[in-house]
Scaffold this active site. Sequence first.
Site, PDB file in Angstrom:
ATOM      1  N   GLU A   1      -8.024  -4.962   5.491  1.00  0.00           N
ATOM      2  CA  GLU A   1      -7.997  -4.726   4.046  1.00  0.00           C
ATOM      3  C   GLU A   1      -6.865  -5.501   3.378  1.00  0.00           C
ATOM      4  O   GLU A   1      -7.005  -5.959   2.258  1.00  0.00           O
ATOM      5  CB  GLU A   1      -7.838  -3.229   3.778  1.00  0.00           C
ATOM      6  CG  GLU A   1      -9.056  -2.448   4.237  1.00  0.00           C
ATOM      7  CD  GLU A   1      -8.843  -0.940   4.192  1.00  0.00           C
ATOM      8  OE1 GLU A   1      -8.272  -0.406   5.156  1.00  0.00           O
ATOM      9  OE2 GLU A   1      -9.240  -0.317   3.204  1.00  0.00           O
TER      10      GLU A   1
ATOM     11  N   ARG B   1     -11.736  15.582   7.966  1.00  0.00           N
ATOM     12  CA  ARG B   1     -12.599  16.012   6.851  1.00  0.00           C
ATOM     13  C   ARG B   1     -14.003  16.286   7.363  1.00  0.00           C
ATOM     14  O   ARG B   1     -14.510  15.575   8.233  1.00  0.00           O
ATOM     15  CB  ARG B   1     -12.681  14.933   5.773  1.00  0.00           C
ATOM     16  CG  ARG B   1     -11.385  14.661   5.080  1.00  0.00           C
ATOM     17  CD  ARG B   1     -11.655  13.748   3.875  1.00  0.00           C
ATOM     18  NE  ARG B   1     -10.424  13.162   3.398  1.00  0.00           N
ATOM     19  CZ  ARG B   1     -10.147  11.860   3.418  1.00  0.00           C
ATOM     20  NH1 ARG B   1     -11.045  10.997   3.878  1.00  0.00           N
ATOM     21  NH2 ARG B   1      -9.004  11.421   2.977  1.00  0.00           N
TER      22      ARG B   1
ATOM     23  N   ASN C   1       0.882  -1.168   0.000  1.00  0.00           N
ATOM     24  CA  ASN C   1       0.000   0.000   0.000  1.00  0.00           C
ATOM     25  C   ASN C   1       0.916   1.214   0.000  1.00  0.00           C
ATOM     26  O   ASN C   1       1.427   1.634   1.043  1.00  0.00           O
ATOM     27  CB  ASN C   1      -0.879  -0.051   1.262  1.00  0.00           C
ATOM     28  CG  ASN C   1      -1.785   1.160   1.377  1.00  0.00           C
ATOM     29  OD1 ASN C   1      -1.744   2.067   0.536  1.00  0.00           O
ATOM     30  ND2 ASN C   1      -2.584   1.194   2.423  1.00  0.00           N
TER      31      ASN C   1
ATOM     32  N   ARG D   1      -2.585  -2.226  -3.422  1.00  0.00           N
ATOM     33  CA  ARG D   1      -3.784  -1.432  -3.183  1.00  0.00           C
ATOM     34  C   ARG D   1      -3.748  -0.254  -4.159  1.00  0.00           C
ATOM     35  O   ARG D   1      -2.769   0.475  -4.216  1.00  0.00           O
ATOM     36  CB  ARG D   1      -3.779  -0.905  -1.759  1.00  0.00           C
ATOM     37  CG  ARG D   1      -4.942   0.015  -1.537  1.00  0.00           C
ATOM     38  CD  ARG D   1      -4.852   0.734  -0.232  1.00  0.00           C
ATOM     39  NE  ARG D   1      -6.041   1.535  -0.067  1.00  0.00           N
ATOM     40  CZ  ARG D   1      -6.079   2.658   0.632  1.00  0.00           C
ATOM     41  NH1 ARG D   1      -4.993   3.111   1.208  1.00  0.00           N
ATOM     42  NH2 ARG D   1      -7.196   3.325   0.751  1.00  0.00           N
TER      43      ARG D   1
ATOM     44  N   HIS E   1     -12.995   2.861   0.257  1.00  0.00           N
ATOM     45  CA  HIS E   1     -12.994   1.851   1.314  1.00  0.00           C
ATOM     46  C   HIS E   1     -13.630   0.545   0.827  1.00  0.00           C
ATOM     47  O   HIS E   1     -14.114  -0.247   1.637  1.00  0.00           O
ATOM     48  CB  HIS E   1     -13.799   2.311   2.555  1.00  0.00           C
ATOM     49  CG  HIS E   1     -13.105   3.347   3.382  1.00  0.00           C
ATOM     50  ND1 HIS E   1     -13.796   4.305   4.078  1.00  0.00           N
ATOM     51  CD2 HIS E   1     -11.795   3.563   3.633  1.00  0.00           C
ATOM     52  CE1 HIS E   1     -12.939   5.084   4.723  1.00  0.00           C
ATOM     53  NE2 HIS E   1     -11.720   4.659   4.461  1.00  0.00           N
TER      54      HIS E   1
END
Length: 585
Positions: free
Chosen positions: A357, A211, A7, A61, A150
């Site tokens: 993940e 965010r 990743n 990823r 996601h």
Amino acid sequence: MIILVLNCGSSSIKYQLIDTMQEIAVEKGVIERLDAGKFRQPLEELLGQFKDYKIDAVGHRVVHGGSQFYDARQINDEVSAAIRNCIPLAPLHNPANLAGIEAAQQLLPDLPQVAVFDTAFHARLPDKSATYAIDKELADSHGIRRYGFHGTSHAHVMEMTARFLGRPANELRLISCHLGNGASVCAIEFGHSVDTSMGMTPMEGLVMGTRAGDIDAGVVLKLARQLGIDAAEELLNRKSGLAGISGIGKDLRDIEQQAAAGNERARLAIAVFAQRVRKYIGAYAAEMGGVDAVILTGGIGQNSVQMRQRILQRFEFMGLSTNEDLNLDAQVSHEHPVVDISRPQARVRSLVVACNEELYIAKETERVVKGAHKVSQPGPIPIAVSARHAHLNQTALEALFGPGHQLTVLKNISQPGQYAAKECISLIGPRGRIDKVRILGPLRKETQVEISRSDEFKLGVDAPIRDSGNVRDSAPIVLEGPAGRLELSEGLICARRHIHMSPQDAAAYGVKDKDEVEVAIEGGPRDLVFGDVLVRVKDTYVLEMHIDTDEANAAELDGGMSGDLIYKDAPAGIHAALRERHVRD
Ligand code: ADP
């Protein structure tokens, strides 16, 4: 298999070496403070440490695959080019992902490299979820739509939940809440993402660490005018959310501590965060017309007892209620990746699920690599077009045609024992009616009416896409026959396209009951690949794919046509060619 999962971010490489058989990471870590995109040397050093392992493949990823990748892909020049084309949609992530891919290709040229996209799980969102209500042409030409993110996390927790509940994912309606620094919710209806809170970018939806999530577009314009575009972007991306409201920082642990000590802004941050998640759970339950489990995952979902409690309280009205002791003790682990914190009588389960993940990326990589070696030899599958029709039960038949009525056979249809009856009924919706709808016999346990999307519009109804027989919480409809009317509270569906097969056919095609496959229509004026085709296996079935009239029109199919089955995980030979062409289109 041993899969190296990479990743690559703008200045870091997160890695795991995963044994897919045991589902564990045998090595993992992060290399930080790297110069942007300069990954070759650190990766070379890392591989030096892994000399004792026989790595089978590398799974990368990749954040953005646009709307074209709905699956993981073995990386070739075309796939790399497509990832490059998505850079404008993910300017921070995709260049780093590509740099990682290139470094790994140079260092491990003989190993298959697979891209697993964050967006893939959402790539087939229904248009009504993906569409922003702005000028359609402008949106299409600029790729402005909901992509969602996601996806690997939502797909992974879906699989873990299905395993835990002992039911296939395509029988479940789930709401997955991934609550970490980044956060998103996903409505998963029978194995598919049908809505998700992140949008064209990861800025939409939930309150996150830094965010803002959902915000009035007018606020964005005002900030942009007053602060300038860059400062507004910085504010909304990096200085908002939990950090912005609390003034403490983005870490929920610190905020919870201050809240307990009486800090009002910390309390407000927690309340706004929880309220937003609750809002999405309610909305998605409504969108799906029901839900079997709500899943909490990510750093916050897995660890914050208080946040879980705040989010899941007062949902008794929809059948969800949690046990506070179970919530307090919930701790996911490798041995127990799913913990149920529901009261025993709860109709909707509340589950805490470990986010993993990397494991999902490793398993997807293995699937793609193994699939590439499978040789497929399918023959064509005959296609039948189903016009709108109804299956009735005894009660409905008598209500519409009078007591003691029996169906009269008009003609037998392809599946043995099934026939079109002489009797027809009318469908009456809020907007209009459709007459002469054929009844198919014999009678069934439950009444089910199957229509197309165009019919839906004519009637003014919103029928969910369902497998035949799965009518719970489907749409209401009024039926009319010569002896009277019948108001059904559920039973109206758009049938999922499917293939009937005998067990022998299934064995020959290498598929099993409830698998999802793709079928390519070739050689006509409008070639098309149908995705999400459900395989249905029964001793009595005759090989045939069923689609509705809208679907047949889209491919300009007429009688006697057939399609080629494409294996979901076999991009080999002729089918790879078909598949790749579909991807390019
Ligand atoms: P990322 O999205 O970066 O992968 P994570 O999924 O690791 O993030 O989640 C990080 C968030 O989880 C942080 O806000 C952190 O405060 C929160 N978190 C982790 N452990 C706890 C805990 N015990 N209590 C409350 N919050 C926690």
